[in-house]
Design an enzyme around this catalytic site. Structure first.
Site, PDB file in Angstrom:
ATOM      1  N   ASP A  29       0.846  -1.191   0.000  1.00 19.85           N
ATOM      2  CA  ASP A  29       0.000   0.000   0.000  1.00 19.85           C
ATOM      3  C   ASP A  29       0.886   1.247   0.000  1.00 19.85           C
ATOM      4  OD1 ASP A  29      -3.224   0.514   0.999  1.00 19.85           O
ATOM      5  OD2 ASP A  29      -1.809   2.204   1.103  1.00 19.85           O
ATOM      6  N   ILE A  30       0.495   2.229  -0.789  1.00 23.62           N
ATOM      7  CA  ILE A  30       1.280   3.455  -0.938  1.00 23.62           C
ATOM      8  C   ILE A  30       1.213   4.326   0.322  1.00 23.62           C
ATOM      9  CG2 ILE A  30      -0.501   4.991  -1.906  1.00 23.62           C
ATOM     10  CD1 ILE A  30       1.478   5.616  -4.176  1.00 23.62           C
ATOM     11  N   ASN A  85     -12.882  -3.191   2.866  1.00 23.51           N
ATOM     12  CA  ASN A  85     -13.802  -2.059   2.955  1.00 23.51           C
ATOM     13  C   ASN A  85     -14.765  -2.170   1.778  1.00 23.51           C
ATOM     14  OD1 ASN A  85     -12.442  -0.940   5.196  1.00 23.51           O
ATOM     15  ND2 ASN A  85     -10.921   0.009   3.843  1.00 23.51           N
ATOM     16  N   GLY A  91     -15.485   3.068   3.990  1.00 22.53           N
ATOM     17  CA  GLY A  91     -14.090   3.470   3.853  1.00 22.53           C
ATOM     18  C   GLY A  91     -13.428   3.059   2.554  1.00 22.53           C
ATOM     19  N   GLN A  92     -14.204   2.460   1.621  1.00 24.49           N
ATOM     20  CA  GLN A  92     -13.589   2.071   0.353  1.00 24.49           C
ATOM     21  C   GLN A  92     -13.331   3.312  -0.500  1.00 24.49           C
ATOM     22  OE1 GLN A  92     -15.780  -0.861  -1.944  1.00 24.49           O
ATOM     23  NE2 GLN A  92     -14.101  -1.108  -3.421  1.00 24.49           N
ATOM     24  N   SER A  93     -12.121   3.420  -1.031  1.00 26.88           N
ATOM     25  CA  SER A  93     -11.783   4.569  -1.876  1.00 26.88           C
ATOM     26  C   SER A  93     -11.383   4.143  -3.288  1.00 26.88           C
ATOM     27  CB  SER A  93     -10.658   5.391  -1.240  1.00 26.88           C
ATOM     28  OG  SER A  93      -9.499   4.602  -1.079  1.00 26.88           O
ATOM     29  N   HIS A  98     -10.337  -5.469  -3.129  1.00 27.95           N
ATOM     30  CA  HIS A  98      -9.002  -5.771  -2.600  1.00 27.95           C
ATOM     31  C   HIS A  98      -9.096  -6.138  -1.131  1.00 27.95           C
ATOM     32  CE1 HIS A  98      -9.800  -1.448  -2.308  1.00 27.95           C
ATOM     33  NE2 HIS A  98      -9.124  -1.447  -1.169  1.00 27.95           N
ATOM     34  N   LEU A  99      -8.184  -6.997  -0.698  1.00 28.20           N
ATOM     35  CA  LEU A  99      -8.005  -7.306   0.714  1.00 28.20           C
ATOM     36  C   LEU A  99      -6.829  -6.491   1.211  1.00 28.20           C
ATOM     37  CD1 LEU A  99      -8.039 -11.252   0.773  1.00 28.20           C
ATOM     38  CD2 LEU A  99      -9.973  -9.697   0.561  1.00 28.20           C
ATOM     39  N   HIS A 100      -6.982  -5.868   2.376  1.00 25.92           N
ATOM     40  CA  HIS A 100      -5.843  -5.253   3.055  1.00 25.92           C
ATOM     41  C   HIS A 100      -5.248  -6.293   3.981  1.00 25.92           C
ATOM     42  CE1 HIS A 100      -6.813  -0.868   2.295  1.00 25.92           C
ATOM     43  NE2 HIS A 100      -8.018  -1.373   2.119  1.00 25.92           N
TER      44      HIS A 100
HETATM   45  P1  AMP Z   1      -9.708   1.318   0.311  1.00 29.03           P
HETATM   46  O1  AMP Z   1      -9.829   2.659   0.982  1.00 29.03           O
HETATM   47  O2  AMP Z   1     -10.121   0.139   1.118  1.00 29.03           O
HETATM   48  O3  AMP Z   1     -10.384   1.357  -1.067  1.00 29.03           O
HETATM   49  O4  AMP Z   1      -8.156   1.092   0.057  1.00 29.03           O
HETATM   50  C1  AMP Z   1      -7.470   1.665  -0.995  1.00 29.03           C
HETATM   51  C2  AMP Z   1      -6.012   1.639  -0.628  1.00 29.03           C
HETATM   52  O5  AMP Z   1      -5.264   1.800  -1.801  1.00 29.03           O
HETATM   53  C3  AMP Z   1      -5.584   2.750   0.332  1.00 29.03           C
HETATM   54  O6  AMP Z   1      -5.035   2.161   1.510  1.00 29.03           O
HETATM   55  C4  AMP Z   1      -4.540   3.531  -0.472  1.00 29.03           C
HETATM   56  O7  AMP Z   1      -3.479   3.971   0.329  1.00 29.03           O
HETATM   57  C5  AMP Z   1      -4.107   2.505  -1.491  1.00 29.03           C
HETATM   58  N1  AMP Z   1      -3.589   3.016  -2.752  1.00 29.03           N
HETATM   59  C6  AMP Z   1      -4.143   3.966  -3.544  1.00 29.03           C
HETATM   60  N2  AMP Z   1      -3.415   4.112  -4.660  1.00 29.03           N
HETATM   61  C7  AMP Z   1      -2.387   3.229  -4.573  1.00 29.03           C
HETATM   62  C8  AMP Z   1      -1.295   2.911  -5.420  1.00 29.03           C
HETATM   63  N3  AMP Z   1      -1.101   3.518  -6.597  1.00 29.03           N
HETATM   64  N4  AMP Z   1      -0.424   1.948  -5.021  1.00 29.03           N
HETATM   65  C9  AMP Z   1      -0.605   1.328  -3.833  1.00 29.03           C
HETATM   66  N5  AMP Z   1      -1.618   1.584  -2.992  1.00 29.03           N
HETATM   67  C10 AMP Z   1      -2.495   2.526  -3.360  1.00 29.03           C
END
Ligand code: AMP
Length: 112
Positions: A29-30, A85, A91-93, A98-100
């Protein structure tokens, strides 16, 4: 619809990839929320878990097994948290399932 994760899967943008097979990709994760924070992402573009259907059963099982394997490979196999999420209000963005995989610190319960 494709997202930034679709671009990572297609190698259109860089990522710190720690695992790949025919079904999924795992990359760091970035914006890490724990010392180890990896995203397990199916190559198939499913926007969120609640959009997955009966035909995705093996894919979803595959992601869980991949998470366990990545945790073992990264040396955190006995203590990690998996988070999904589902939906903006949860909290999904990024709208590509994806799984964290989080590890390397204490986690509270209930989660925030
Ligand atoms: P969510 O909020 O559950 O949708 O998680 C999205 C995740 O993607 C967040 O933790 C971000 O930090 C991560 N993220 C967004 N863009 C990137 C990227 N280019 N490379 C790696 N992680 C990313």
């Amino acid at each position: 619809m494709t997202t930034i994760f679709g671009k990572v899967v297609r190698r259109e943008i860089p990522a710190d990839i720690v695992y790949e097979d025919e079904v999924c990709l795992a990359f760091r994760d970035i914006n890490p929320q724990a010392p180890t924070h990896v995203l397990i992402v199916p190559k198939k573009e499913i926007a969120k878990l609640s959009d997955a259907g009966a035909g995705d059963e093996s894919l979803l099982g595959h992601l869980m097994l991949a998470a366990g394997r990545v945790a073992r490979d990264l040396g955190v196999g006995d203590a990690f948290r998996l988070v999904v999420n589902n939906g903006a209000e949860a909290g999904q963005s990024v709208f590509h399932l994806h799984l964290h995989l989080l590890a390397g610190r204490k986690f509270r319960w209930p989660p925030g």
